[in-house]
Design an enzyme around this catalytic site. Structure first.
Site, PDB file in Angstrom:
ATOM      1  CB  SER A   1      -0.858  -0.019   1.273  1.00 21.56           C
ATOM      2  OG  SER A   1      -1.435   1.241   1.501  1.00 21.56           O
TER       3      SER A   1
ATOM      4  CE  LYS B   1      -1.438  -4.477   3.299  1.00 26.80           C
ATOM      5  NZ  LYS B   1      -1.749  -5.782   2.737  1.00 26.80           N
TER       6      LYS B   1
ATOM      7  CE1 TYR C   1      -3.714  -2.659   5.629  1.00 26.45           C
ATOM      8  CE2 TYR C   1      -3.113  -0.355   5.258  1.00 26.45           C
ATOM      9  CZ  TYR C   1      -3.494  -1.597   4.765  1.00 26.45           C
ATOM     10  OH  TYR C   1      -3.632  -1.778   3.403  1.00 26.45           O
TER      11      TYR C   1
HETATM   12  P1  NAD Z   1     -11.124  -6.504   1.425  1.00 30.17           P
HETATM   13  O1  NAD Z   1     -11.284  -6.498   2.904  1.00 30.17           O
HETATM   14  O2  NAD Z   1     -12.314  -6.169   0.604  1.00 30.17           O
HETATM   15  O3  NAD Z   1     -10.556  -7.910   0.939  1.00 30.17           O
HETATM   16  C1  NAD Z   1      -9.696  -8.688   1.725  1.00 30.17           C
HETATM   17  C2  NAD Z   1     -10.272 -10.098   1.737  1.00 30.17           C
HETATM   18  O4  NAD Z   1      -9.433 -10.947   2.525  1.00 30.17           O
HETATM   19  C3  NAD Z   1     -11.676 -10.176   2.361  1.00 30.17           C
HETATM   20  O5  NAD Z   1     -12.518 -10.850   1.462  1.00 30.17           O
HETATM   21  C4  NAD Z   1     -11.474 -10.946   3.660  1.00 30.17           C
HETATM   22  O6  NAD Z   1     -12.612 -11.722   3.989  1.00 30.17           O
HETATM   23  C5  NAD Z   1     -10.257 -11.789   3.323  1.00 30.17           C
HETATM   24  N1  NAD Z   1      -9.439 -12.182   4.467  1.00 30.17           N
HETATM   25  C6  NAD Z   1      -8.981 -11.410   5.471  1.00 30.17           C
HETATM   26  N2  NAD Z   1      -8.194 -12.114   6.292  1.00 30.17           N
HETATM   27  C7  NAD Z   1      -8.142 -13.373   5.785  1.00 30.17           C
HETATM   28  C8  NAD Z   1      -7.468 -14.558   6.167  1.00 30.17           C
HETATM   29  N3  NAD Z   1      -6.667 -14.593   7.232  1.00 30.17           N
HETATM   30  N4  NAD Z   1      -7.642 -15.685   5.429  1.00 30.17           N
HETATM   31  C9  NAD Z   1      -8.444 -15.673   4.333  1.00 30.17           C
HETATM   32  N5  NAD Z   1      -9.101 -14.568   3.924  1.00 30.17           N
HETATM   33  C10 NAD Z   1      -8.939 -13.439   4.635  1.00 30.17           C
HETATM   34  O7  NAD Z   1      -9.912  -5.525   1.089  1.00 30.17           O
HETATM   35  P2  NAD Z   1      -9.430  -4.953  -0.305  1.00 30.17           P
HETATM   36  O8  NAD Z   1      -9.732  -3.501  -0.339  1.00 30.17           O
HETATM   37  O9  NAD Z   1      -9.880  -5.799  -1.416  1.00 30.17           O
HETATM   38  O10 NAD Z   1      -7.855  -5.081  -0.109  1.00 30.17           O
HETATM   39  C11 NAD Z   1      -7.124  -6.196  -0.581  1.00 30.17           C
HETATM   40  C12 NAD Z   1      -5.670  -6.041  -0.172  1.00 30.17           C
HETATM   41  O11 NAD Z   1      -5.168  -4.813  -0.685  1.00 30.17           O
HETATM   42  C13 NAD Z   1      -5.446  -6.000   1.343  1.00 30.17           C
HETATM   43  O12 NAD Z   1      -4.266  -6.684   1.638  1.00 30.17           O
HETATM   44  C14 NAD Z   1      -5.290  -4.522   1.619  1.00 30.17           C
HETATM   45  O13 NAD Z   1      -4.515  -4.286   2.752  1.00 30.17           O
HETATM   46  C15 NAD Z   1      -4.586  -4.049   0.354  1.00 30.17           C
HETATM   47  N6  NAD Z   1      -4.821  -2.625   0.080  1.00 30.17           N
HETATM   48  C16 NAD Z   1      -6.101  -2.141  -0.006  1.00 30.17           C
HETATM   49  C17 NAD Z   1      -6.298  -0.795  -0.243  1.00 30.17           C
HETATM   50  C18 NAD Z   1      -7.691  -0.222  -0.308  1.00 30.17           C
HETATM   51  O14 NAD Z   1      -7.846   0.980  -0.182  1.00 30.17           O
HETATM   52  N7  NAD Z   1      -8.737  -1.012  -0.535  1.00 30.17           N
HETATM   53  C19 NAD Z   1      -5.194   0.068  -0.415  1.00 30.17           C
HETATM   54  C20 NAD Z   1      -3.916  -0.469  -0.353  1.00 30.17           C
HETATM   55  C21 NAD Z   1      -3.736  -1.826  -0.103  1.00 30.17           C
HETATM   56  C1  UD1 Z   2      -6.268   5.573   4.172  1.00 30.21           C
HETATM   57  C2  UD1 Z   2      -5.327   4.968   5.203  1.00 30.21           C
HETATM   58  C3  UD1 Z   2      -4.166   4.291   4.476  1.00 30.21           C
HETATM   59  C4  UD1 Z   2      -4.698   3.251   3.481  1.00 30.21           C
HETATM   60  C5  UD1 Z   2      -5.651   3.961   2.503  1.00 30.21           C
HETATM   61  C6  UD1 Z   2      -6.266   3.035   1.501  1.00 30.21           C
HETATM   62  C7  UD1 Z   2      -5.534   6.423   7.196  1.00 30.21           C
HETATM   63  C8  UD1 Z   2      -4.837   7.391   8.100  1.00 30.21           C
HETATM   64  N1  UD1 Z   2      -4.842   6.029   6.087  1.00 30.21           N
HETATM   65  O1  UD1 Z   2      -5.526   6.491   3.439  1.00 30.21           O
HETATM   66  O2  UD1 Z   2      -3.341   3.654   5.411  1.00 30.21           O
HETATM   67  O3  UD1 Z   2      -3.624   2.691   2.749  1.00 30.21           O
HETATM   68  O4  UD1 Z   2      -6.714   4.571   3.269  1.00 30.21           O
HETATM   69  O5  UD1 Z   2      -7.066   2.079   2.153  1.00 30.21           O
HETATM   70  O6  UD1 Z   2      -6.648   5.986   7.472  1.00 30.21           O
HETATM   71  N2  UD1 Z   2     -11.481  11.883   4.074  1.00 30.21           N
HETATM   72  C9  UD1 Z   2     -12.433  12.758   4.516  1.00 30.21           C
HETATM   73  N3  UD1 Z   2     -13.566  12.251   5.086  1.00 30.21           N
HETATM   74  C10 UD1 Z   2     -13.770  10.902   5.243  1.00 30.21           C
HETATM   75  C11 UD1 Z   2     -12.789  10.016   4.774  1.00 30.21           C
HETATM   76  C12 UD1 Z   2     -11.640  10.532   4.207  1.00 30.21           C
HETATM   77  O7  UD1 Z   2     -12.279  13.982   4.402  1.00 30.21           O
HETATM   78  O8  UD1 Z   2     -14.831  10.520   5.786  1.00 30.21           O
HETATM   79  C13 UD1 Z   2     -10.269  12.415   3.422  1.00 30.21           C
HETATM   80  C14 UD1 Z   2      -8.972  12.058   4.118  1.00 30.21           C
HETATM   81  O9  UD1 Z   2      -8.660  13.009   5.107  1.00 30.21           O
HETATM   82  C15 UD1 Z   2      -7.990  12.033   2.950  1.00 30.21           C
HETATM   83  C16 UD1 Z   2      -8.856  11.596   1.756  1.00 30.21           C
HETATM   84  O10 UD1 Z   2     -10.201  11.850   2.144  1.00 30.21           O
HETATM   85  O11 UD1 Z   2      -7.512  13.334   2.685  1.00 30.21           O
HETATM   86  C17 UD1 Z   2      -8.698  10.121   1.427  1.00 30.21           C
HETATM   87  O12 UD1 Z   2      -8.948   9.370   2.607  1.00 30.21           O
HETATM   88  P1  UD1 Z   2      -8.973   7.762   2.606  1.00 30.21           P
HETATM   89  O13 UD1 Z   2      -9.919   7.286   1.560  1.00 30.21           O
HETATM   90  O14 UD1 Z   2      -9.241   7.330   4.003  1.00 30.21           O
HETATM   91  O15 UD1 Z   2      -7.520   7.339   2.140  1.00 30.21           O
HETATM   92  P2  UD1 Z   2      -6.084   7.737   2.747  1.00 30.21           P
HETATM   93  O16 UD1 Z   2      -6.190   8.810   3.754  1.00 30.21           O
HETATM   94  O17 UD1 Z   2      -5.186   7.996   1.594  1.00 30.21           O
END
Ligand code: NAD
Ligand code: UD1
Length: 348
Positions: A129, A157, A153
């Site tokens: 991430s 990562k 978290y």
């Molecule tokens: P998500 O929660 O929708 O998907 C994760 C999936 O993993 C879920 O379906 C959950 O049930 C499953 N899971 C969790 N723990 C498990 C385990 N121990 N064994 C088997 N299944 C398990 O999340 P997402 O948004 O699809 O994210 C996927 C990956 O990308 C994650 O590793 C997350 O940290 C990373 N990521 C997400 C974002 C974001 O903003 N969505 C940003 C950066 C990185």
């Molecule tokens: C957040 C996580 C980051 C994670 C990323 C993607 C935190 C501190 N960081 O980042 O670790 O990798 O999500 O999952 O939580 N915002 C609002 N109102 C809201 C929600 C968000 O104003 O209700 C603003 C935030 O202040 C930010 C922007 O929207 O400026 C994006 O927020 P968000 O979607 O939570 O992503 P990140 O902050 O980039």
């Protein structure tokens, strides 16, 4: 013969979109998911959309830390590569329950790497991430920018990346791609699959979408005094379908015999403020989003966006969609599924 890919966490938001792109691309896909943060309906929708490709998808519900179940799966099937999405991702919750995050994200990864090594499957794509860039001093963030963790978290990562690098150092027959996602938003253009977070969403766009469908009264804007064009935080939002395609590009790269272990940013390279994103969503949906201006959210960075050069050059991948398409598809998903996949178990 199609390549067979194990997708952990494949029922989740990014996972389900990637599984669909994999199936449409001709891959055989095996999903392992505990469903602790997702619904199996996502995979049913993927199957419907994948049509003729649907028989190439199979699903196993178990937790990755269940080593006997993992061993049984690896003993029964051969995988060409693994895409590892499974894990917990809520930053605030990770601060409250750090050990739960270390247990799931770290122990889960160790169990997976051990099973892969034991069965000679040594190609991995790992979900990292942009959180590892913390509050970057210089933007755009490139893959050599300093990294740090601001919460448990983020630590999982950072450590996950380090573990993968160490595994590669110990045995150079591994091929590992660490993908640092920026801010995934939007949904499949069909509106059939999308983000369905449990409880109160942490992230901006799931919250905006819930305000738009009447589940929440207003969006709180966290911080209006940043040194940005309109005072609100700036991020690099990326369409989830572009992100899914980035995984196919990564898999292609893993077939390069000289490849080792490397990190790639997946973003658009463009910074968008919170207010710009809200305006784009209002335009796409025709809905008014009531706003409440508030102070900064602890741990939030001011401006974060990606340098995309490395992924463009080496993975031959570039994001195609802009914020208008992201908001259009987010609204399409939200309006068709205002309470997500399972309205009766909504945690509102
Ligand atoms: P998500 O929660 O929708 O998907 C994760 C999936 O993993 C879920 O379906 C959950 O049930 C499953 N899971 C969790 N723990 C498990 C385990 N121990 N064994 C088997 N299944 C398990 O999340 P997402 O948004 O699809 O994210 C996927 C990956 O990308 C994650 O590793 C997350 O940290 C990373 N990521 C997400 C974002 C974001 O903003 N969505 C940003 C950066 C990185
Ligand atoms: C957040 C996580 C980051 C994670 C990323 C993607 C935190 C501190 N960081 O980042 O670790 O990798 O999500 O999952 O939580 N915002 C609002 N109102 C809201 C929600 C968000 O104003 O209700 C603003 C935030 O202040 C930010 C922007 O929207 O400026 C994006 O927020 P968000 O979607 O939570 O992503 P990140 O902050 O980039």
């Amino acid at each position: 013969m199609s390549l067979s890919i194990l997708v952990t966490g494949g029922a989740g938001y990014i996972g389900s979109h990637t599984v669909l792109q994999l199936l449409l691309g001709g891959y055989k896909v095996v999903v392992v998911d505990s469903l602790e943060n997702s619904s199996q309906i996502s995979l049913e929708r993927v199957r419907e959309f994948a049509q003729d490709h649907a028989p190439k998808l199979s699903f196993h519900q178990f937790d990755l830390r269940d080593r006997p179940a993992l061993e049984k799966l690896f003993a029964s099937e051969e995988f060409d590569a693994v895409i590892h999405f499974a894990g917990l991702k809520a930053v605030g919750e990770s601060v409250q329950k750090p050990l739960m995050y270390y247990d799931n994200n770290i122990i889960g990864l160790i169990a997976l790497l051990e099973a892969m090594a034991a069965h000679g499957c040594k190609k991995l794509v790992f979900s990292s991430s942009a959180t590892v860039y913390g509050w970057p001093k210089v933007v755009p963030c490139n893959e050599e920018s300093p990294i740090c963790a601001l919460n448990p978290y983020g630590s999982t990562k950072l450590f996950g990346e380090e573990m993968c690098r160490d595994v590669y150092k110990s045995d150079s027959t591994w091929k590992i791609i660490l993908l640092r996602y920026f801010n995934p938003v939007g949904a499949h253009p069909s509106g059939a699959i999308g983000d369905d977070p449990r409880g109160i969403p942490n992230n901006l766009m799931p919250f905006v979408q819930q305000v738009a469908v009447g589940r929440r009264p207003a969006l709180t804007i966290y911080g209006t005094d940043y040194g940005t064009k309109d005072g609100t935080g700036v991020r690099d939002y990326i369409h989830v379908v572009d992100l899914a395609d980035g995984h196919i590009a990564a898999l292609n790269k893993l077939s390069d015999p000289s490849f080792g272990c490397k990190v790639y940013n997946l973003g658009t390279g463009k910074g968008t403020s919170v207010l710009e994103m809200v305006a784009a969503f209002e335009k796409a949906s025709g809905m008014k989003i009531p706003l409440v201006m508030a102070g900064r959210r602890p741990g939030d960075a001011e401006v974060v966006y990606a340098s995309t050069e490395r992924a463009e050059r080496e993975l031959n991948w570039k994001a195609k969609y802009g914020i208008d398409e992201m908001c259009r598809d987010q609204w399409n998903w939200a309006s068709k599924n205002p309470y997500g996949y399972e309205p009766c178990v909504s945690t509102d």
